[in-house]
Enzyme design. Sequence first.
Site: not given
Ligand SMILES: CSC[C@H]1O[C@H](OP(=O)(O)O)[C@H](O)[C@@H]1O
Length: 350
Positions: A94, A242
């Site tokens: 990713r 992120d």
């Molecule tokens: C504490 S970081 C969480 C952050 O990650 C999530 O993305 P994903 O679910 O695609 O990994 C989302 O952006 C959150 O804010």
Amino acid sequence: MSENKQAVKSIEWRDDHVRIIDQTFLPSRTVYCDIRDIGQMWDAIKKLKVRGAPAIGIAAAYAFYLGIRDIRDISFAGFNIEAERIAEYLASSRPTAVNLKWALDRILMTIYALREKPIEEIKAKVLEVAQTIHQEDIRTCRQIGLNGQELIPKKANILTHCNTGGLATGQYGTALSMIFHAHEEGKNIHVWVDETRPLLQGARLTAWELSQAEIPFKLVIDSASGHLMKSGMVDLIVVGTDRVAANGDTANKIGTYNLSVLAKAHNIPFYVALPLSTIDLSLSHGDLIPIEERDSAEVTQFGNARVAPPKTATFNPAFDVTPAENITAFITEKGIVRPPFTENLKKLFE
Ligand SMILES: CSC[C@H]1O[C@H](OP(=O)(O)O)[C@H](O)[C@@H]1O
């Protein structure tokens, strides 16, 4: 915070493998998945079985060890080449969460520093660093929650997006850590949980975590956020991230930018909670942050039910970038960071 409130641990090292909660089964089932090889972890990160910037970094660190564990009878130069190949492979799972690259770089630096040591010693050190990254994250996320308390009044309606709790980190979370700690301190808070299309991290995961912590919340569809703010029903917004560029531009789950524009229009404080491991000073601004695009099926299907005609074309960016000027402050383990962000984010590393 009492441990039991945050019993959920999204990831654990257990003797000789990594155990994760496979988040794709939540909230209906809590399914644990034992990861014994690097390819299995790559797949788990790609499919969001383990997700959330800090949790992805921790998972990648353990996967690095799984990738080198069986390398034997090799020169240091050959081991180095393998290590760099492993880092590149894991980084390809990713692109947006910088914690992935941050953790991999930290392990590569460790290996480079041990160039004269026996390979077995280097392997042991890599596992130790992965475990250190994990334990540091737990302490960091708890501190973020504590540092954020001065921004949360005794009574508050807080809106949050996606999932930023223990499931997205080593434990506690980032934005949700602020919410967990506010509740623990007896503040009268209520949370508006954005469902967060298309993968519903809010509806599936944040609602699950807040239910476990017995924190009052209501689930809303993403497009309700404007109405809530216009109706004076939101006192502050706190989200995770992120990747934050050097000027404070912030990549977060798709829909975060929309929230920031609405918050600005309605004079609502917009906060971003994050560990320093999510700040990428090598990028001067947010247009340089790689934005992950994901499969069409996430948009054209709701679970297994098709919601669009076959062969429907889609555009499915998993993140967007909120410009620094829309952000009120960042909450980190080192404290609250206010504008000017370029100057004040840099100071965190001095
Ligand atoms: C504490 S970081 C969480 C952050 O990650 C999530 O993305 P994903 O679910 O695609 O990994 C989302 O952006 C959150 O804010």
